[in-house]
Scaffold this motif. Structure first.
Motif, PDB file in Angstrom:
ATOM      1  N   LEU A  67       0.803  -1.228   0.000  1.00  0.00           N
ATOM      2  CA  LEU A  67       0.000   0.000   0.000  1.00  0.00           C
ATOM      3  C   LEU A  67       0.837   1.280   0.000  1.00  0.00           C
ATOM      4  O   LEU A  67       0.534   2.209  -0.762  1.00  0.00           O
ATOM      5  CB  LEU A  67      -0.969   0.001   1.183  1.00  0.00           C
ATOM      6  N   PRO A  68       1.879   1.399   0.840  1.00  0.00           N
ATOM      7  CA  PRO A  68       2.644   2.662   0.823  1.00  0.00           C
ATOM      8  C   PRO A  68       3.312   2.946  -0.524  1.00  0.00           C
ATOM      9  O   PRO A  68       3.573   4.102  -0.850  1.00  0.00           O
ATOM     10  CB  PRO A  68       3.696   2.469   1.927  1.00  0.00           C
ATOM     11  N   HIS A  69       3.578   1.894  -1.290  1.00  0.00           N
ATOM     12  CA  HIS A  69       4.230   2.065  -2.590  1.00  0.00           C
ATOM     13  C   HIS A  69       3.242   2.435  -3.695  1.00  0.00           C
ATOM     14  O   HIS A  69       3.656   2.959  -4.734  1.00  0.00           O
ATOM     15  CB  HIS A  69       4.947   0.773  -3.000  1.00  0.00           C
ATOM     16  N   LEU A  70       1.961   2.144  -3.485  1.00  0.00           N
ATOM     17  CA  LEU A  70       1.009   2.224  -4.585  1.00  0.00           C
ATOM     18  C   LEU A  70      -0.138   3.200  -4.376  1.00  0.00           C
ATOM     19  O   LEU A  70      -0.743   3.646  -5.348  1.00  0.00           O
ATOM     20  CB  LEU A  70       0.422   0.823  -4.853  1.00  0.00           C
ATOM     21  N   VAL A  71      -0.488   3.503  -3.144  1.00  0.00           N
ATOM     22  CA  VAL A  71      -1.684   4.312  -2.879  1.00  0.00           C
ATOM     23  C   VAL A  71      -1.283   5.523  -2.044  1.00  0.00           C
ATOM     24  O   VAL A  71      -1.051   5.408  -0.840  1.00  0.00           O
ATOM     25  CB  VAL A  71      -2.761   3.490  -2.138  1.00  0.00           C
ATOM     26  N   PRO A  72      -1.208   6.690  -2.658  1.00  0.00           N
ATOM     27  CA  PRO A  72      -0.786   7.871  -1.897  1.00  0.00           C
ATOM     28  C   PRO A  72      -1.850   8.424  -0.964  1.00  0.00           C
ATOM     29  O   PRO A  72      -1.534   9.108   0.004  1.00  0.00           O
ATOM     30  CB  PRO A  72      -0.449   8.887  -2.997  1.00  0.00           C
ATOM     31  N   GLY A  73      -3.111   8.139  -1.236  1.00  0.00           N
ATOM     32  CA  GLY A  73      -4.202   8.679  -0.430  1.00  0.00           C
ATOM     33  C   GLY A  73      -4.868   7.627   0.432  1.00  0.00           C
ATOM     34  O   GLY A  73      -4.396   6.495   0.541  1.00  0.00           O
ATOM     35  N   PRO A  74      -6.015   7.974   1.055  1.00  0.00           N
ATOM     36  CA  PRO A  74      -6.663   7.079   2.015  1.00  0.00           C
ATOM     37  C   PRO A  74      -7.616   6.060   1.402  1.00  0.00           C
ATOM     38  O   PRO A  74      -8.345   5.387   2.126  1.00  0.00           O
ATOM     39  CB  PRO A  74      -7.449   8.063   2.898  1.00  0.00           C
ATOM     40  N   GLU A  75      -7.603   5.900   0.070  1.00  0.00           N
ATOM     41  CA  GLU A  75      -8.596   5.040  -0.571  1.00  0.00           C
ATOM     42  C   GLU A  75      -8.558   3.588  -0.090  1.00  0.00           C
ATOM     43  O   GLU A  75      -9.568   2.889  -0.135  1.00  0.00           O
ATOM     44  CB  GLU A  75      -8.410   5.060  -2.092  1.00  0.00           C
ATOM     45  N   ALA A  76      -7.391   3.129   0.340  1.00  0.00           N
ATOM     46  CA  ALA A  76      -7.251   1.718   0.737  1.00  0.00           C
ATOM     47  C   ALA A  76      -7.402   1.499   2.243  1.00  0.00           C
ATOM     48  O   ALA A  76      -7.176   0.384   2.721  1.00  0.00           O
ATOM     49  CB  ALA A  76      -5.899   1.178   0.267  1.00  0.00           C
ATOM     50  N   VAL A  77      -7.809   2.515   2.983  1.00  0.00           N
ATOM     51  CA  VAL A  77      -7.999   2.350   4.432  1.00  0.00           C
ATOM     52  C   VAL A  77      -8.957   1.197   4.761  1.00  0.00           C
ATOM     53  O   VAL A  77      -8.734   0.471   5.743  1.00  0.00           O
ATOM     54  CB  VAL A  77      -8.465   3.677   5.069  1.00  0.00           C
ATOM     55  N   PRO A  78     -10.048   0.967   3.985  1.00  0.00           N
ATOM     56  CA  PRO A  78     -10.916  -0.173   4.308  1.00  0.00           C
ATOM     57  C   PRO A  78     -10.192  -1.520   4.351  1.00  0.00           C
ATOM     58  O   PRO A  78     -10.587  -2.409   5.115  1.00  0.00           O
ATOM     59  CB  PRO A  78     -11.974  -0.138   3.197  1.00  0.00           C
ATOM     60  N   LEU A  79      -9.134  -1.679   3.570  1.00  0.00           N
ATOM     61  CA  LEU A  79      -8.376  -2.935   3.614  1.00  0.00           C
ATOM     62  C   LEU A  79      -7.631  -3.061   4.941  1.00  0.00           C
ATOM     63  O   LEU A  79      -7.574  -4.147   5.534  1.00  0.00           O
ATOM     64  CB  LEU A  79      -7.396  -3.002   2.448  1.00  0.00           C
ATOM     65  N   VAL A  80      -7.064  -1.959   5.397  1.00  0.00           N
ATOM     66  CA  VAL A  80      -6.386  -1.959   6.698  1.00  0.00           C
ATOM     67  C   VAL A  80      -7.391  -2.277   7.800  1.00  0.00           C
ATOM     68  O   VAL A  80      -7.120  -3.097   8.691  1.00  0.00           O
ATOM     69  CB  VAL A  80      -5.723  -0.592   6.947  1.00  0.00           C
ATOM     70  N   GLU A  81      -8.547  -1.644   7.755  1.00  0.00           N
ATOM     71  CA  GLU A  81      -9.557  -1.867   8.784  1.00  0.00           C
ATOM     72  C   GLU A  81     -10.042  -3.316   8.780  1.00  0.00           C
ATOM     73  O   GLU A  81     -10.279  -3.903   9.842  1.00  0.00           O
ATOM     74  CB  GLU A  81     -10.719  -0.903   8.573  1.00  0.00           C
ATOM     75  N   ASP A  82     -10.170  -3.905   7.593  1.00  0.00           N
ATOM     76  CA  ASP A  82     -10.577  -5.310   7.517  1.00  0.00           C
ATOM     77  C   ASP A  82      -9.536  -6.211   8.163  1.00  0.00           C
ATOM     78  O   ASP A  82      -9.874  -7.129   8.929  1.00  0.00           O
ATOM     79  CB  ASP A  82     -10.791  -5.712   6.056  1.00  0.00           C
ATOM     80  N   ALA A  83      -8.263  -5.979   7.864  1.00  0.00           N
ATOM     81  CA  ALA A  83      -7.198  -6.805   8.440  1.00  0.00           C
ATOM     82  C   ALA A  83      -7.186  -6.692   9.960  1.00  0.00           C
ATOM     83  O   ALA A  83      -6.917  -7.677  10.666  1.00  0.00           O
ATOM     84  CB  ALA A  83      -5.850  -6.394   7.862  1.00  0.00           C
ATOM     85  N   LEU A  84      -7.481  -5.507  10.482  1.00  0.00           N
ATOM     86  CA  LEU A  84      -7.468  -5.310  11.929  1.00  0.00           C
ATOM     87  C   LEU A  84      -8.657  -5.973  12.618  1.00  0.00           C
ATOM     88  O   LEU A  84      -8.644  -6.129  13.841  1.00  0.00           O
ATOM     89  CB  LEU A  84      -7.449  -3.810  12.247  1.00  0.00           C
TER      90      LEU A  84
END
Length: 262
Positions: free
Chosen positions: A114-131
């Protein structure tokens, strides 16, 4: 510069994958792969760069993600997958598809990428799912630099507590010192969690004292009550002092300490 020993298989693997420039990551990975695995990775990266779009029901590079463990070995598969995702220029939609449809190993690679590919918060739902899971390797990947940049304060605090509850070392929480410093609400949550464990006759995780020392509203302050201690710590000891000796065995089938099903 990342060295080969910093790649998967070490305690700093996730941090290295998320923070290392990708040209350095590729060089370090190539130094550890067999000639056959290097050839396969070179072909997979060329394929991903040449055909980043879909190819039938799955894109070519998605098929290569699935092969990475077998071709490169489990210890190096995360790094190979991160490089393939980058070569394919995977956008948030593609990353979400891979995450939803992939194995736990592929999901972990998406989080590292994610840090290499997504500069904004669009992928936050993936982080929240993993948590929301109890997979400690996914949780450790989820609290990396992308979460440090984009996770809102309240879910970030819960992520820290999730690490404490599941036994993920807080060293894996990226930018912990900056985000925890002076956070009175985090200090209150830590104090409450320590009190719950002490009341149940269970030891307070050692890492809790370390985070509490960062979150204390005043130098040397412990819990938000201002007593300078937390339950399970001897009176007058410093917040960073270890709790009762002996690590607690990992719980079987844990439930989130704040009442949310994982």
């Amino acid at each position: 510069m990342t060295h080969p020993q910093d790649l998967p298989g070490t305690s700093t693997a996730g941090t290295a994958l998320a923070l290392t420039p990708l040209d350095e990551l590729r060089t370090a990975l190539a130094a550890r792969l067999s000639p056959q695995a290097r050839d396969w990775l070179d072909r997979a990266l060329d394929e991903a760069a040449a055909r980043p779009g879909t190819h039938g029901p799955l894109s070519v590079w998605e098929l290569r993600l699935a092969e990475a463990g077998r071709r490169c070995g489990a210890a190096h598969a995360d790094a190979a997958r991160v490089l393939i995702l980058h070569a394919a220029q995977a956008d948030p939609d593609a990353l979400t598809r891979v995450y939803r449809q992939g194995t736990a190993d592929e999901r972990r690679a998406v989080l590292h990428a994610l840090p290499h590919l997504v500069p904004g918060p669009e992928a936050v739902p993936l982080v929240e799912d993993a948590l929301r899971t109890n997979d400690t390797r996914l949780i450790a990947a989820a609290v990396g630099p992308y979460a440090a940049r984009h996770l809102a304060p309240h879910p970030w605090r819960h992520a820290v507590l999730k690490c404490l509850f599941t036994g993920v070392p807080v060293d894996r929480v990226a930018d912990l010192a900056r985000r925890a410093r002076g956070d009175a609400e985090l200090a209150r949550m830590l104090g409450d969690y320590a009190a719950e464990r002490t009341a149940a006759g269970r030891p307070v995780p050692e890492d809790l004292h370390r985070v509490l020392a960062l979150a204390g509203t005043e130098p040397g302050t412990g819990a938000a009550s201002g007593t300078g201690t937390v339950p399970g710590t001897a009176s007058g000891s410093e917040p960073g002092t270890a709790p009762p000796p002996g690590p607690e065995p990992a719980p079987h089938g844990p439930v989130d300490p704040h009442g949310k099903e994982s």
